[in-house]
Design an enzyme around this catalytic site. Structure first.
Site, PDB file in Angstrom:
ATOM      1  N   ASP A   1     -31.507  51.595 -14.235  1.00 50.65           N
ATOM      2  CA  ASP A   1     -32.644  50.826 -14.737  1.00 50.65           C
ATOM      3  C   ASP A   1     -33.168  49.795 -13.738  1.00 50.65           C
ATOM      4  OD1 ASP A   1     -34.363  50.472 -16.989  1.00 50.65           O
ATOM      5  OD2 ASP A   1     -33.366  48.568 -17.421  1.00 50.65           O
TER       6      ASP A   1
ATOM      7  N   HIS B   1     -38.142  40.073 -21.267  1.00 45.23           N
ATOM      8  CA  HIS B   1     -36.713  40.213 -21.007  1.00 45.23           C
ATOM      9  C   HIS B   1     -35.978  38.899 -21.283  1.00 45.23           C
ATOM     10  CE1 HIS B   1     -38.332  43.389 -18.194  1.00 45.23           C
ATOM     11  NE2 HIS B   1     -37.369  44.060 -18.808  1.00 45.23           N
TER      12      HIS B   1
END
Length: 281
Positions: free
Chosen positions: A84, A183
């Site tokens: 990722d 995030h």
């Protein structure tokens, strides 16, 4: 159970009209927790290792990838291995020999034209090796080392017309979009733009990915899936569960045995995994 591919899990979820969860793995306990949580939920999951996690492990993905894959193969759940938020081309090239079936190649900080070129190159590389490529367009923000970003600021969110052009020019297999999440949120207060999600889903032919899902309330996640989101990324929620259990145990006990508190942390992350997965169907 043998590892399955991320592309397979995402395609299945999209066809069924539900989501599939992708959980960030930092330690062996994270991987074990996700596998157990997926078994309890009776659902598949994506085990994703970020570039930052690789950096934590000395900049080499081999050990954490091998350990995570071993956990997945020993599990009764259908699990895939995903790399990722990769910005380093060398790490991208390591994905295939390390057993990853998919990579999120992140050129989102580059100017649009450079993003397209870099991502298209990554997609070509992936196609030659059977690796599914996710990319990002827009500014989700909130990652470590970044300047704080207002998810509601003008120009931050992904534009549907630009997204359609981007997917056509790069050939990506999935697109992470900026629709109001961020995030590293520790509170679940994000408000998503569901009209934008629906417009993006109509504009692009590939599955949409929601980053920063730890900060999104349950009802918002369910509604986002109904609007067209498919891959739902969860990281901070696991770390919050992990850290909370460790802190509570060490505050109450004079133990030096890490097994005592890591077992509690692993179980807390497993319960978090199961709870998120049950939101997605």
């Amino acid at each position: 159970m043998p590892l399955v591919s991320t592309g397979e899990l995402v395609t299945e979820a999209r066809g069924a009209g539900h989501g599939v969860a992708a959980f960030n793995v930092i330690t062996l306990e994270h991987a074990e927790a996700v596998a157990l949580g997926a078994e309890r939920a009776g659902a598949p999951a994506i085990l994703q290792i970020s570039q930052n996690a690789v950096k934590f492990h000395g900049g080499r993905p081999t050990a954490i990838a091998a350990a995570t894959a071993a956990v997945a193969r020993a599990s009764r759940a259908r699990l895939s291995l995903h790399l990722d938020h990769v910005t380093d081309p060398e790490l991208l090239r390591a994905a295939h020999p390390e057993g990853f079936s998919s990579v999120m190649f992140d050129a989102s900080k580059l100017p649009y034209g450079e993003n397209v070129k870099a991502t298209a190159d990554a997609v070509r590389w992936g196609r030659e090796r059977g690796i599914w490529i996710e990319a990002e367009l827009g500014e989700v923000g909130g990652k470590e080392g970044e300047v704080p970003l207002d998810a509601h600021a003008p120009g931050v969110r992904t534009d549907p017309a630009e997204a359609a052009a981007y997917v056509a020019e790069t050939g990506v297999d999935a697109l992470a979009v900026a629709v109001g999440s961020s995030h590293a949120m520790t509170e679940r207060t994000a408000a998503l733009d569901h009209e934008l999600i629906a417009s993006l889903a109509a504009a692009v032919p590939v599955p949409l990915v929601l980053h920063g899902s730890s900060g999104v309330p349950d009802a918002e996640i369910r509604r986002a899936i109904g609007s067209g989101m498919v891959k739902i990324n969860v990281g901070t929620a696991l770390n919050t569960a992990f850290t909370g259990e460790v802190r509570a145990y060490l505050n109450a006990h004079e133990s030096v045995d890490p097994r005592k508190y890591l077992a509690l942390a692993r179980e807390a992350m497993s319960k978090t995994t199961t709870r998120f997965q049950r939101l997605l169907v």
